[in-house]
Design an enzyme around this catalytic site. Structure first.
Site, PDB file in Angstrom:
ATOM      1  N   GLU A   1     -13.975   0.881  -0.244  1.00 50.35           N
ATOM      2  CA  GLU A   1     -13.014   1.056   0.853  1.00 50.35           C
ATOM      3  C   GLU A   1     -11.703   1.688   0.359  1.00 50.35           C
ATOM      4  O   GLU A   1     -11.145   2.557   1.034  1.00 50.35           O
ATOM      5  CB  GLU A   1     -12.745  -0.305   1.508  1.00 50.35           C
ATOM      6  CG  GLU A   1     -11.874  -0.201   2.746  1.00 50.35           C
ATOM      7  CD  GLU A   1     -11.490  -1.565   3.291  1.00 50.35           C
ATOM      8  OE1 GLU A   1     -12.373  -2.282   3.762  1.00 50.35           O
ATOM      9  OE2 GLU A   1     -10.296  -1.889   3.251  1.00 50.35           O
TER      10      GLU A   1
ATOM     11  N   SER B   1     -10.655  -6.102   0.563  1.00 51.92           N
ATOM     12  CA  SER B   1     -12.112  -5.900   0.539  1.00 51.92           C
ATOM     13  C   SER B   1     -12.413  -4.598  -0.194  1.00 51.92           C
ATOM     14  O   SER B   1     -11.905  -3.552   0.196  1.00 51.92           O
ATOM     15  CB  SER B   1     -12.662  -5.812   1.960  1.00 51.92           C
ATOM     16  OG  SER B   1     -12.395  -7.020   2.627  1.00 51.92           O
TER      17      SER B   1
ATOM     18  N   ARG C   1     -12.585   1.235   9.973  1.00 51.96           N
ATOM     19  CA  ARG C   1     -11.848   1.603   8.747  1.00 51.96           C
ATOM     20  C   ARG C   1     -11.800   3.128   8.565  1.00 51.96           C
ATOM     21  O   ARG C   1     -11.907   3.630   7.446  1.00 51.96           O
ATOM     22  CB  ARG C   1     -12.462   0.953   7.504  1.00 51.96           C
ATOM     23  CG  ARG C   1     -12.476  -0.529   7.490  1.00 51.96           C
ATOM     24  CD  ARG C   1     -11.067  -1.141   7.506  1.00 51.96           C
ATOM     25  NE  ARG C   1     -11.187  -2.541   7.786  1.00 51.96           N
ATOM     26  CZ  ARG C   1     -11.198  -3.032   9.039  1.00 51.96           C
ATOM     27  NH1 ARG C   1     -11.022  -2.257  10.094  1.00 51.96           N
ATOM     28  NH2 ARG C   1     -11.342  -4.321   9.230  1.00 51.96           N
TER      29      ARG C   1
HETATM   30  C1  LIG Z   1      -4.921  -8.697  -0.475  1.00 51.81           C
HETATM   31  C2  LIG Z   1      -5.302  -7.561   0.444  1.00 51.81           C
HETATM   32  C3  LIG Z   1      -5.799  -7.830   1.699  1.00 51.81           C
HETATM   33  C4  LIG Z   1      -6.141  -6.774   2.565  1.00 51.81           C
HETATM   34  N1  LIG Z   1      -6.620  -7.083   3.803  1.00 51.81           N
HETATM   35  C5  LIG Z   1      -6.934  -6.084   4.658  1.00 51.81           C
HETATM   36  C6  LIG Z   1      -7.416  -6.384   5.969  1.00 51.81           C
HETATM   37  O1  LIG Z   1      -7.519  -7.539   6.372  1.00 51.81           O
HETATM   38  N2  LIG Z   1      -7.738  -5.353   6.780  1.00 51.81           N
HETATM   39  C7  LIG Z   1      -7.604  -4.054   6.386  1.00 51.81           C
HETATM   40  O2  LIG Z   1      -7.920  -3.161   7.183  1.00 51.81           O
HETATM   41  N3  LIG Z   1      -7.149  -3.742   5.155  1.00 51.81           N
HETATM   42  C8  LIG Z   1      -6.807  -4.709   4.287  1.00 51.81           C
HETATM   43  N4  LIG Z   1      -6.352  -4.412   3.036  1.00 51.81           N
HETATM   44  C9  LIG Z   1      -6.240  -3.015   2.625  1.00 51.81           C
HETATM   45  C10 LIG Z   1      -4.816  -2.434   2.807  1.00 51.81           C
HETATM   46  O3  LIG Z   1      -3.894  -3.456   3.017  1.00 51.81           O
HETATM   47  C11 LIG Z   1      -4.733  -1.444   3.968  1.00 51.81           C
HETATM   48  O4  LIG Z   1      -5.650  -0.414   3.801  1.00 51.81           O
HETATM   49  C12 LIG Z   1      -3.335  -0.841   4.099  1.00 51.81           C
HETATM   50  O5  LIG Z   1      -3.242  -0.136   5.307  1.00 51.81           O
HETATM   51  C13 LIG Z   1      -2.966   0.094   2.956  1.00 51.81           C
HETATM   52  O6  LIG Z   1      -1.602   0.405   3.113  1.00 51.81           O
HETATM   53  P1  LIG Z   1      -0.749   0.958   1.906  1.00 51.81           P
HETATM   54  O7  LIG Z   1       0.577   1.350   2.470  1.00 51.81           O
HETATM   55  O8  LIG Z   1      -0.726  -0.021   0.818  1.00 51.81           O
HETATM   56  O9  LIG Z   1      -1.567   2.258   1.509  1.00 51.81           O
HETATM   57  P2  LIG Z   1      -1.718   2.885   0.057  1.00 51.81           P
HETATM   58  O10 LIG Z   1      -2.654   2.033  -0.712  1.00 51.81           O
HETATM   59  O11 LIG Z   1      -0.386   3.152  -0.513  1.00 51.81           O
HETATM   60  O12 LIG Z   1      -2.437   4.275   0.411  1.00 51.81           O
HETATM   61  C14 LIG Z   1      -3.754   4.300   0.914  1.00 51.81           C
HETATM   62  C15 LIG Z   1      -4.045   5.707   1.467  1.00 51.81           C
HETATM   63  O13 LIG Z   1      -3.187   5.940   2.570  1.00 51.81           O
HETATM   64  C16 LIG Z   1      -2.453   7.136   2.353  1.00 51.81           C
HETATM   65  N5  LIG Z   1      -1.108   7.003   2.913  1.00 51.81           N
HETATM   66  C17 LIG Z   1      -0.151   6.095   2.609  1.00 51.81           C
HETATM   67  N6  LIG Z   1       0.955   6.347   3.351  1.00 51.81           N
HETATM   68  C18 LIG Z   1       0.686   7.443   4.100  1.00 51.81           C
HETATM   69  C19 LIG Z   1       1.424   8.223   5.043  1.00 51.81           C
HETATM   70  N7  LIG Z   1       2.680   7.942   5.376  1.00 51.81           N
HETATM   71  N8  LIG Z   1       0.819   9.291   5.617  1.00 51.81           N
HETATM   72  C20 LIG Z   1      -0.460   9.630   5.302  1.00 51.81           C
HETATM   73  N9  LIG Z   1      -1.196   8.946   4.402  1.00 51.81           N
HETATM   74  C21 LIG Z   1      -0.626   7.860   3.812  1.00 51.81           C
HETATM   75  C22 LIG Z   1      -2.388   7.314   0.855  1.00 51.81           C
HETATM   76  O14 LIG Z   1      -2.155   8.681   0.528  1.00 51.81           O
HETATM   77  C23 LIG Z   1      -3.774   6.838   0.464  1.00 51.81           C
HETATM   78  O15 LIG Z   1      -4.698   7.869   0.670  1.00 51.81           O
HETATM   79  C24 LIG Z   1      -5.988  -5.446   2.150  1.00 51.81           C
HETATM   80  C25 LIG Z   1      -5.475  -5.182   0.866  1.00 51.81           C
HETATM   81  C26 LIG Z   1      -5.134  -6.228   0.030  1.00 51.81           C
HETATM   82  C27 LIG Z   1      -4.563  -5.926  -1.325  1.00 51.81           C
END
Ligand SMILES: Cc1cc2nc3c(=O)[nH]c(=O)nc-3n(C[C@H](O)[C@H](O)[C@H](O)COP(=O)(O)OP(=O)(O)OC[C@H]3O[C@@H](n4cnc5c(N)ncnc54)[C@H](O)[C@@H]3O)c2cc1C
Length: 434
Positions: free
Chosen positions: A425, A324, A181
């Site tokens: 996380e 998580s 992560r």
């Molecule tokens: C129901 C649920 C289940 C999940 N299951 C998992 C799982 O199984 N495994 C796992 O690893 N994670 C899981 N996650 C966490 C999440 O899905 C991941 O971390 C995902 O990659 C976040 O993506 P996002 O676009 O929503 O990021 P955001 O929440 O929008 O942003 C998170 C971070 O990433 C940065 N960011 C976003 N876009 C960019 C970009 N283009 N360039 C640089 N930085 C950027 C943001 O600035 C912020 O710091 C889960 C979340 C939920 C709600």
């Protein structure tokens, strides 16, 4: 470029942009439609010294209730491109080899749309990551992982905007320093675990513009995870069609409440962020049915709903989470030795590069007395998911302060019981959850 802010269109709240559905209003919201506009938006915020939040799906973000007095930028591009073999073999993507296909996706592509594209194209390597919410851009920030796969394995390179130099750069997989992560990008935001660095936070120093993946051509992949093998009725290591692996992953995730709520894509501020044609998440059909949409079709108008995702059907509050909430701690061996004998232990590498032991945050939470469905008070609006010990959820009407109270209660309880402080996380903006 769509922009909103004072004197322009209304801007959303972070509750409306995040899966957990909490967070205050944002001062300015920008949705660039080209790479050049995306770069301009980041440059403009940085030059003005304004806090910058590049947001994807908002699925790994916990934002405070106060206003975010800065710029929120969300990439509106949705391009996925299979690169020609000649380009693959030219050395530009030197890691790609025989039987591999190179695919580039814009940062703004919904992650599960990308997985659905790969599976339907016969490209193997990401099907175990089906149903992980969020975007391609953020997938490499925290090196998403699930069911025996991690995105790091498939990444060839990441095209980034380096906010330090202002230049566009290419980071190869080794440059990305992927870990559990974690990545170079994520660590650029932190001075210590959960302690934001003085600059960049809450967005990494390197803004992801696009990601290039090397995937294997084929339709049957190994089932790498016990729970998945059980759901498919096969043994670990057996090969199964990737479409069936994807279906099984989505089913297992649905059973744990670990899919996002499809109803959010019917809300005005989320409309258009996910390709409706991919049938990727169970429940999307209802969202796409006529009459179920909320708000206007443009997605540009502020919703009257300020409390987070609007629902297409009955709300499944177990899904209103950041996934998580706590990282699985990686401990020095002497600390791990002090844990009860039945605590899970896996070999791992500590952040300082020394060998360590990974234990399970869910086990610690449960054994410290916080079970599924736990609430600080019976009438609290925040609680642990009824299906997953690690998911802190908004049970309807929760504020960020409610989620923070629950998080701290659990952190304090686990620390009292086991001397381990759990680290969140998600990216926590406008609050301190150390
Ligand atoms: C129901 C649920 C289940 C999940 N299951 C998992 C799982 O199984 N495994 C796992 O690893 N994670 C899981 N996650 C966490 C999440 O899905 C991941 O971390 C995902 O990659 C976040 O993506 P996002 O676009 O929503 O990021 P955001 O929440 O929008 O942003 C998170 C971070 O990433 C940065 N960011 C976003 N876009 C960019 C970009 N283009 N360039 C640089 N930085 C950027 C943001 O600035 C912020 O710091 C889960 C979340 C939920 C709600």
């Amino acid at each position: 470029m769509n922009a909103s802010g004072p004197g322009q269109e209304a801007a959303p709240t972070l509750a409306q942009l995040t899966t957990i559905g909490v967070g205050g209003p944002v001062a300015r919201f920008v949705e660039p439609e080209s790479e050049a506009d995306f770069i301009d938006a980041v440059h403009a915020a940085d030059r003005a010294g304004m806090p910058l939040l590049v947001i994807g799906g908002g699925s790994n973000l916990l934002a405070g209730d106060a206003a975010f007095d800065g710029v929120v930028v969300r990439d509106r591009r949705r391009g996925i491109e299979v690169l020609p073999a000649a380009e693959t073999q030219s050395g530009q993507h030197a890691d790609a080899g025989e039987g591999l296909v190179t695919v580039r996706a814009d940062a703004g592509v919904n992650w599960d749309d990308f997985v659905a594209f790969c599976v339907s194209s016969g490209f193997m390597g990401v099907e175990g990551l089906s149903g992980v919410p969020g975007t391609v851009g953020a997938s490499v920030v925290q090196n998403i992982g699930a069911y025996g796969q991690e995105v790091a394995t498939s990444v060839v390179s990441v095209r980034v905007l380096d906010r330090a130099s202002g230049e566009v750069d290419r980071l190869g997989r080794d440059d990305m320093r992927f870990g559990y992560r974690s990545s170079l990008l994520k660590s650029s935001m932190y001075a210590a675990p959960a302690k934001p660095a003085d600059s960049y936070f809450p967005t990494p120093r390197y803004v992801v513009l696009s990601v290039t993946f090397a995937l294997r051509r084929g339709t049957r992949d190994e089932v790498a995870f016990g729970q998945l093998a059980k759901a498919l009725g096969v043994r670990v290591g057996e090969r199964m069609p990737i479409g069936e692996i994807r279906r099984a992953v989505l089913e297992v995730r649905a059973g744990k409440g670990m899919l996002e709520d499809p109803g959010r894509y019917a809300t005005p501020w989320m409309r258009g962020c996910k390709d409706k044609g991919n049938v990727p998440i169970e429940g999307m059909d209802e969202v796409n049915a006529p009459g179920n949409a909320t708000g206007n079709a443009s997605g540009d108008t502020a919703s009257s709903d300020t409390a987070g995702p609007a629902m297409a059907g009955a709300p499944d509050f177990d899904r209103h989470s950041c996934g998580s909430f706590f990282m699985n701690p990686i401990l020095a061996s002497d600390v791990a030795q002090a844990l009860p004998e039945d605590a899970p232990r896996f070999d791992a590498t500590q952040p300082n590069g020394q060998p360590g032991v990974k234990t399970s945050a869910a086990w610690l939470i449960d054994h410290a007395g916080f079970h599924k469905g736990f609430k600080v008070r019976p009438d609290a609006h925040a609680g642990l998911s009824s299906r997953h010990t690690l998911a802190l959820t908004n049970r309807g009407g929760a504020t960020a302060a409610d989620i923070a109270e629950l998080a701290r209660t659990i952190q304090d309880g686990v620390e009292r019981a086991y001397g381990i402080r759990l680290v969140p996380e998600p990216v926590v903006v406008g609050m301190d959850l150390r």
